[in-house]
Design an enzyme around this catalytic site. Structure first.
Site, PDB file in Angstrom:
ATOM      1  N   LYS A  22     -77.439  -7.124 -73.287  1.00 40.30           N
ATOM      2  CA  LYS A  22     -78.163  -8.184 -73.990  1.00 40.30           C
ATOM      3  C   LYS A  22     -79.609  -8.251 -73.518  1.00 40.30           C
ATOM      4  CE  LYS A  22     -75.624 -11.860 -74.625  1.00 40.30           C
ATOM      5  NZ  LYS A  22     -74.892 -13.015 -74.083  1.00 40.30           N
ATOM      6  N   ARG A  91     -77.830 -17.173 -70.226  1.00 39.05           N
ATOM      7  CA  ARG A  91     -76.824 -16.364 -70.927  1.00 39.05           C
ATOM      8  C   ARG A  91     -76.383 -15.168 -70.106  1.00 39.05           C
ATOM      9  NH1 ARG A  91     -79.961 -14.692 -76.197  1.00 39.05           N
ATOM     10  NH2 ARG A  91     -77.857 -14.308 -76.978  1.00 39.05           N
ATOM     11  N   GLY A 100     -67.286 -12.960 -75.879  1.00 42.25           N
ATOM     12  CA  GLY A 100     -66.564 -14.196 -75.597  1.00 42.25           C
ATOM     13  C   GLY A 100     -65.960 -14.273 -74.206  1.00 42.25           C
ATOM     14  N   MET A 102     -67.578 -14.116 -71.193  1.00 40.02           N
ATOM     15  CA  MET A 102     -68.360 -14.735 -70.132  1.00 40.02           C
ATOM     16  C   MET A 102     -69.124 -15.934 -70.650  1.00 40.02           C
ATOM     17  SD  MET A 102     -68.909 -11.299 -68.023  1.00 40.02           S
ATOM     18  CE  MET A 102     -70.486 -11.868 -67.597  1.00 40.02           C
ATOM     19  N   ARG A 332     -77.648  -5.606 -80.884  1.00 41.32           N
ATOM     20  CA  ARG A 332     -77.014  -4.464 -80.204  1.00 41.32           C
ATOM     21  C   ARG A 332     -76.465  -3.532 -81.265  1.00 41.32           C
ATOM     22  NH1 ARG A 332     -72.024  -8.227 -78.463  1.00 41.32           N
ATOM     23  NH2 ARG A 332     -71.630  -8.746 -80.613  1.00 41.32           N
ATOM     24  N   HIS A 445     -37.329  10.557 -75.534  1.00 42.80           N
ATOM     25  CA  HIS A 445     -37.139  11.681 -76.451  1.00 42.80           C
ATOM     26  C   HIS A 445     -37.583  11.310 -77.867  1.00 42.80           C
ATOM     27  CE1 HIS A 445     -34.794  14.122 -79.327  1.00 42.80           C
ATOM     28  NE2 HIS A 445     -35.059  15.110 -78.474  1.00 42.80           N
ATOM     29  N   SER A 768     -50.713  30.779 -72.410  1.00 43.37           N
ATOM     30  CA  SER A 768     -50.696  29.534 -73.161  1.00 43.37           C
ATOM     31  C   SER A 768     -50.293  28.450 -72.175  1.00 43.37           C
ATOM     32  CB  SER A 768     -49.707  29.622 -74.319  1.00 43.37           C
ATOM     33  OG  SER A 768     -49.712  28.404 -75.019  1.00 43.37           O
ATOM     34  N   CYS A 836     -50.618  24.683 -75.533  1.00 40.67           N
ATOM     35  CA  CYS A 836     -49.656  24.309 -76.560  1.00 40.67           C
ATOM     36  C   CYS A 836     -48.879  23.054 -76.212  1.00 40.67           C
ATOM     37  CB  CYS A 836     -48.728  25.468 -76.878  1.00 40.67           C
ATOM     38  SG  CYS A 836     -47.657  25.912 -75.501  1.00 40.67           S
ATOM     39  N   TYR A 856     -58.396  28.320 -77.495  1.00 38.00           N
ATOM     40  CA  TYR A 856     -57.876  27.474 -78.567  1.00 38.00           C
ATOM     41  C   TYR A 856     -56.942  26.408 -78.014  1.00 38.00           C
ATOM     42  CZ  TYR A 856     -53.509  30.119 -78.186  1.00 38.00           C
ATOM     43  OH  TYR A 856     -52.373  30.685 -77.717  1.00 38.00           O
TER      44      TYR A 856
HETATM   45  P1  ADP Z   1     -72.209 -14.327 -76.352  1.00 36.99           P
HETATM   46  O1  ADP Z   1     -72.509 -13.163 -75.490  1.00 36.99           O
HETATM   47  O2  ADP Z   1     -70.857 -14.904 -76.125  1.00 36.99           O
HETATM   48  O3  ADP Z   1     -72.532 -14.058 -77.795  1.00 36.99           O
HETATM   49  P2  ADP Z   1     -74.774 -15.599 -76.124  1.00 36.99           P
HETATM   50  O4  ADP Z   1     -75.449 -15.541 -74.827  1.00 36.99           O
HETATM   51  O5  ADP Z   1     -75.203 -14.647 -77.136  1.00 36.99           O
HETATM   52  O6  ADP Z   1     -73.196 -15.485 -75.885  1.00 36.99           O
HETATM   53  O7  ADP Z   1     -74.952 -17.065 -76.671  1.00 36.99           O
HETATM   54  C1  ADP Z   1     -74.148 -17.610 -77.682  1.00 36.99           C
HETATM   55  C2  ADP Z   1     -75.006 -18.310 -78.696  1.00 36.99           C
HETATM   56  O8  ADP Z   1     -75.874 -19.255 -78.093  1.00 36.99           O
HETATM   57  C3  ADP Z   1     -75.940 -17.400 -79.417  1.00 36.99           C
HETATM   58  O9  ADP Z   1     -75.281 -16.743 -80.481  1.00 36.99           O
HETATM   59  C4  ADP Z   1     -76.987 -18.336 -79.934  1.00 36.99           C
HETATM   60  O10 ADP Z   1     -76.596 -18.903 -81.161  1.00 36.99           O
HETATM   61  C5  ADP Z   1     -77.027 -19.391 -78.875  1.00 36.99           C
HETATM   62  N1  ADP Z   1     -78.232 -19.156 -78.101  1.00 36.99           N
HETATM   63  C6  ADP Z   1     -78.416 -18.236 -77.163  1.00 36.99           C
HETATM   64  N2  ADP Z   1     -79.688 -18.267 -76.713  1.00 36.99           N
HETATM   65  C7  ADP Z   1     -80.309 -19.241 -77.383  1.00 36.99           C
HETATM   66  C8  ADP Z   1     -81.645 -19.752 -77.384  1.00 36.99           C
HETATM   67  N3  ADP Z   1     -82.587 -19.257 -76.613  1.00 36.99           N
HETATM   68  N4  ADP Z   1     -81.911 -20.746 -78.238  1.00 36.99           N
HETATM   69  C9  ADP Z   1     -80.963 -21.235 -79.039  1.00 36.99           C
HETATM   70  N5  ADP Z   1     -79.717 -20.802 -79.092  1.00 36.99           N
HETATM   71  C10 ADP Z   1     -79.386 -19.813 -78.266  1.00 36.99           C
HETATM   72 MG    MG Z   2     -74.159 -13.376 -78.439  1.00 38.13          MG
END
Ligand code: ADP
Ligand code: MG
Ligand code: MG
Length: 885
Positions: A22, A91, A100, A102, A332, A445, A768, A836, A856
């Site tokens: 990220k 983040r 989802g 972390m 990404r 088997h 083989s 084989c 092969y």
């Molecule tokens: P995940 O990796 O679980 O997607 P993120 O770090 O991307 O978590 O954050 C989840 C959400 O939080 C993002 O999709 C975004 O909508 C919101 N968010 C993240 N950074 C900002 C920011 N700087 N301003 C406003 N919303 C943010």
């Molecule tokens: Mg995100």
């Protein structure tokens, strides 16, 4: 002093190890001058130091403060300032995306004082109090583990009493008070008011979330190393929840499900990011944004075009619109389905964004394998009747049968249901659309044979009580009788009562020649990529095929020959009686007579296979399994004899058979009288087979064909075994006029054969690698017992990463293979080496074999396209096109 903090402008996408995915991509977007709120990344080094020492590395927060000041200067706002407060998002984000898994905390910097400043700045008091309550909740949950429900309960209660326009500012202020109480009650102290303290605690919480239980489980499943640590991204907040001209969304540059081009995504007006995830409100398509804010929509699609051209791949993005202004919060290279992977790779190559070589690196053999299986229509699946191990993927529907006789007699399709299977069940397994057993795991088997044949199989559905005598099985109090229809899903292991609609795979229909390449987008993509793989690969791909039917199919699927033609099935069925005669023969004359009767049958088999594979090599393996496998099982025979004796009858033929089975009985047949040992012990057996092969080849030549048989001796451990067999083989070959030269080689399937490959190669024209037996004997794991019992436990505990029977073990077995190849070729430079075992069709293993310099691989026919693709990828990888993951 180590540097731990990097401003977004200081990083780039190549720094994902240090900045996490990220952070590296936020930096890349910043460099591309895309609208990213200012921020910085605390590196994974800092996280690793924190996790190692249990304390924040010295100087880290000073560095954080210095970078924070830069944001403050740029935005002219201060963290904690009453009049013009800066708010921050904190983040997580490691090297590999763990969706989802972390933590993220938004709105850091709000407290009893700054909330008023935010209200004034935004002109929206409700928004300010709503943001404050969001912070308390996210902070409480992430930093102190307060369950989200504790807060949600209060929020729901408020919404229930609020008017049609939602809660007032005053009500939200009250909610904040309630949240602070919930926080203090659960945590034992008040919600921290100092914004810097909030920030520091949030950073630490993100570090710690690396070791959260669910994150650890996710990494194990995805094979992500545990010691990477996460980075922490700290950036200015932007607000999607400032009214109808604000909002938040996610989007893909192409449809990640099908690969169809065109921006595709979800949008939620007047919302902050976690609202999308929490799912309380229904998101809308991007069309909603296009309608309400065409300028932002146009800007978004432009940016996505830029990103796709820059990354040269499907990208996904997270974005927020704050009062008509678009902000990019994440991008990404996006995850995708196997179908989308093929379509996108081929399209990007067509569009000239990537080369066809690179396109090959964007798809995998495993993905192709998934695309080849039929699937159940997911909208139509009922509650499963039982669940077992998904042992061989696919979706099969058919009437229940319990034995060979019923399986071959009934109108297809049938599902063969057995407690477990053994080689006797082969005819039934061949006749069945699917196989269901109550016992055994992925290497039982049933599983191994089913995978080899490409039959759908569910194993170890332990809830099944099978009673073949009564012709029924039960699951609890449900009774399923012979003839009832069931559906089994070999991917999920689910078993359903009745007929679930099946969708055939278009890819398989194309491979079978039923669909033209241009008939749909996916098939076109698969066709292009497979053809490209064929042009670049160095590794040949042959098929394991025992029948002309399999050989023909394999050829259609692109096999360049048969790498393993097993001869044992030629001794089953009606011919079993002949084999019995051979086993029971008394003296050389009876042996010779039995063999003489087998000879024409074998010859006819070989003629048919050589015809199907005309012009291509066919490697025939001389008889390998222990002889008792051709006789009835000991318990059955013993029971029959006992029954006869109880009735006062003479046991007759059964008695003779029983004595033979007892004589042949071995406590460890896998290491017993089989392979070359059998050939040396049963005089004339191999000679008969060799004669049949040579005569078949001569007949094909006479018919104007181009037969290319090769003779392969199994289970050799010492060169003298092979020398002894060769003397006999060469003598027979010399006696058959009209046959082409027939190379004689050996399987290398024991550690000793690999370790003495040099001397063995002097007697062998080819090797083989029998990687099934080589794996069993190197690991001292019996394939039939391993996965059913301890191997599953080993996988769960991380002692092994994958079953060595599915993916070749490069460190142990692989080392023996490299040794055998190099010493074999040192002794005989023109030595051809193939594989084989089951691994010949496993994509990861194919890449190993390519690297080891094999000529092969040979695999089951339906795996041939998978191996072709994997071999192409391996060639590209060896030539050095980097795989951008
Ligand atoms: P995940 O990796 O679980 O997607 P993120 O770090 O991307 O978590 O954050 C989840 C959400 O939080 C993002 O999709 C975004 O909508 C919101 N968010 C993240 N950074 C900002 C920011 N700087 N301003 C406003 N919303 C943010
Ligand atoms: Mg995100
Ligand atoms: Mg073997």
């Amino acid at each position: 002093m180590t540097r731990y903090v990097y401003d977004f402008i200081d990083g780039h996408r190549g720094m994902a190890d240090l900045l996490g995915g990220k952070g590296a991509n936020l930096a890349e977007m910043t460099r591309l001058a895309l609208p990213v709120p200012p921020g910085f990344t605390v590196s994974t080094d800092a996280c690793r130091a924190y996790l190692a020492d249990g304390a924040v590395p010295p100087g880290l927060f000073d560095e954080v403060n210095a970078h924070l000041r830069e944001i403050e200067v740029r935005l002219d706002r201060r963290l904690g300032d009453r009049a013009e407060p800066l708010l921050l998002a904190v983040r997580s984000g490691g090297r590999y995306s763990m969706p989802g898994m972390m933590e993220t905390i938004l709105d850091i910097g709000l407290n009893d004082a700054t909330v008023t400043g935010l209200a004034r700045l935004s002109g929206d008091e409700r928004f300010a109090w709503d943001s404050y309550r969001r912070l308390i909740q996210m902070f409480g949950r992430t930093v102190h583990g307060v369950p989200a429900e504790e807060f949600d309960r209060e929020l729901d209660a408020l919404h229930a009493t609020a008017g049609p326009d939602g809660p007032t500012a005053e009500q939200l202020r009250g909610l904040v008070e309630t949240y602070k109480k919930v926080f203090a009650d659960r945590v034992g102290h008040d919600f921290p008011q100092a914004p810097h303290e909030q920030l520091y605690l949030a950073i630490r919480a993100v570090f710690e979330s690396w070791n959260a239980h669910r994150a650890v489980l996710y990494r194990r499943r995805e094979h992500i190393p545990d010691d990477l640590g996460t980075a922490v991204n700290v950036m200015a907040m932007v607000f999607g929840n400032l009214g109808p001209d604000s909002g938040t969304g996610v989007a893909f540059t192409r449809d990640p499900a099908t690969g169809t081009p065109g921006v595709y995504g979800d949008y939620l007006p007047d919302a902050q990011g976690e609202d999308v995830v929490a799912g309380g409100r229904n998101t809308m398509g991007l069309a909603e944004l296009a309608r309400t804010d065409p300028t932002s929509y146009r800007r978004l699609t432009e940016i996505m075009g830029t990103l796709e051209r820059h990354y040269r791949d499907l990208c996904d993005v997270e974005f927020t619109v704050e009062r008509g202004r678009l902000w990019m919060l994440q991008t990404r290279v996006g995850k995708r389905t196997p179908a989308a992977a093929f379509v996108i790779a081929a399209q990007l190559a067509e569009e000239g964004l990537i080369s066809w070589d690179e396109a090959l690196t964007r798809v995998s053999g495993a993905q192709l394998a998934q695309l080849m299986f039929p699937t159940f229509d997911t909208d139509a699946t009922p509650e499963p009747l039982a669940t077992g191990v998904g042992a061989s993927p696919g979706a099969a529907v058919g009437r229940v049968v319990f034995d060979n006789a019923a399986a071959t007699a009934a109108d297809p399709p049938v599902i063969l249901v057995r407690r477990e299977t053994n080689p006797d069940d082969l005819p039934g397994m061949i006749a069945a659309a699917g196989i269901l057993t109550a016992r055994g795991g992925k290497t039982s088997h049933a599983a191994v044979v089913a995978r080899g044949m490409g039959r759908t199989c569910v194993c170890g559905a332990e809830a099944l009580e099978i009673d073949p005598e009564r012709g029924e099985f039960t699951v609890g109090d449900r009774v399923v009788r012979a003839g009832d229809v069931i559906s089994i899903d070999g991917t999920t292991g689910r078993v359903y009562l009745g007929e679930v609609p099946v969708r055939p795979s278009p890819v398989t229909r194309y491979l079978a020649g039923e669909l033209a390449p241009e008939s749909d987008r996916l098939v076109t993509a698969v066709d292009r990529l497979l053809r490209h793989a064929d042009t670049v690969r160095h590794l040949g791909v042959r098929a394991n095929a025992d029948t002309p039917h399999d050989a023909t199919r394999a050829r259609a699927l692109g096999a360049g020959g048969v790498g393993l033609c097993r001869t044992e099935h030629m001794f089953l069925g009606e011919r079993r009686a002949l084999v019995e005669r051979l086993i029971l023969a008394d003296g050389p004359a009876e042996v010779a007579a039995a063999l003489a009767d087998l000879l024409p049958l074998q010859r006819a088999d070989f003629v048919a296979i050589l015809r199907a594979m005309d012009g291509l090599p066919v490697t025939v393996r001389l008889l390998d399994p222990p002889l008792h496998e051709f006789l009835p099982a000991l318990p059955d025979l013993a029971a029959r004899v006992a029954r006869a004796e109880a009735l006062g009858q003479a046991p007759g033929h059964d008695g003779v058979l029983l004595a033979a089975v007892r004589r042949l009985q071995e406590s460890n047949p896998m290491l017993g009288l089989r392979g070359v040992r059998l050939g040396l012990t049963v005089p004339g057996l191999f000679a008969m087979q060799v004669r049949a092969i040579a005569e078949a080849a001569a007949q094909r030549v006479a018919e104007g064909g181009d037969p290319r048989p090769e003779i392969m001796v199994p289970l050799v451990v010492d060169v003298r075994e092979l020398a002894a067999v060769r003397a006999e083989v060469d003598a027979v070959l010399a006696e058959v006029p009209g046959a082409p030269p027939i190379p004689v080689g050996t399987m290398v399937e024991t550690p000793r054969a690999a370790l003495t490959a040099g001397p063995i190669a002097r007697q062998a024209e080819f090797f083989s690698l029998g990687t099934n037996d080589l794996t069993q004997t190197t690991w001292a794991f019996s394939r039939d017992d391993g996965e059913g019992s301890f191997l599953g436990d080993y996988l769960d505990r991380g002692i092994v990463d994958t079953s060595p029977f599915e993916t070749l073990d490069p460190d142990g077995v692989g080392r023996l293979i490299r040794l055998a190849v190099s010493e074999g070729r040192a002794a005989r430079p023109e030595l051809a080496v193939g594989v084989c075992g089951e691994h010949g069709g496993d994509p990861d293993s194919v890449e190993f074999f390519a690297d080891a310099g094999l000529d092969y691989v040979s695999c089951s026919p339906y795996r041939v396209p998978i191996a072709r693709l994997a071999a192409g990828r391996a060639a590209v990888a060896q030539a050095g096109v980097s795989d951008s993951r």
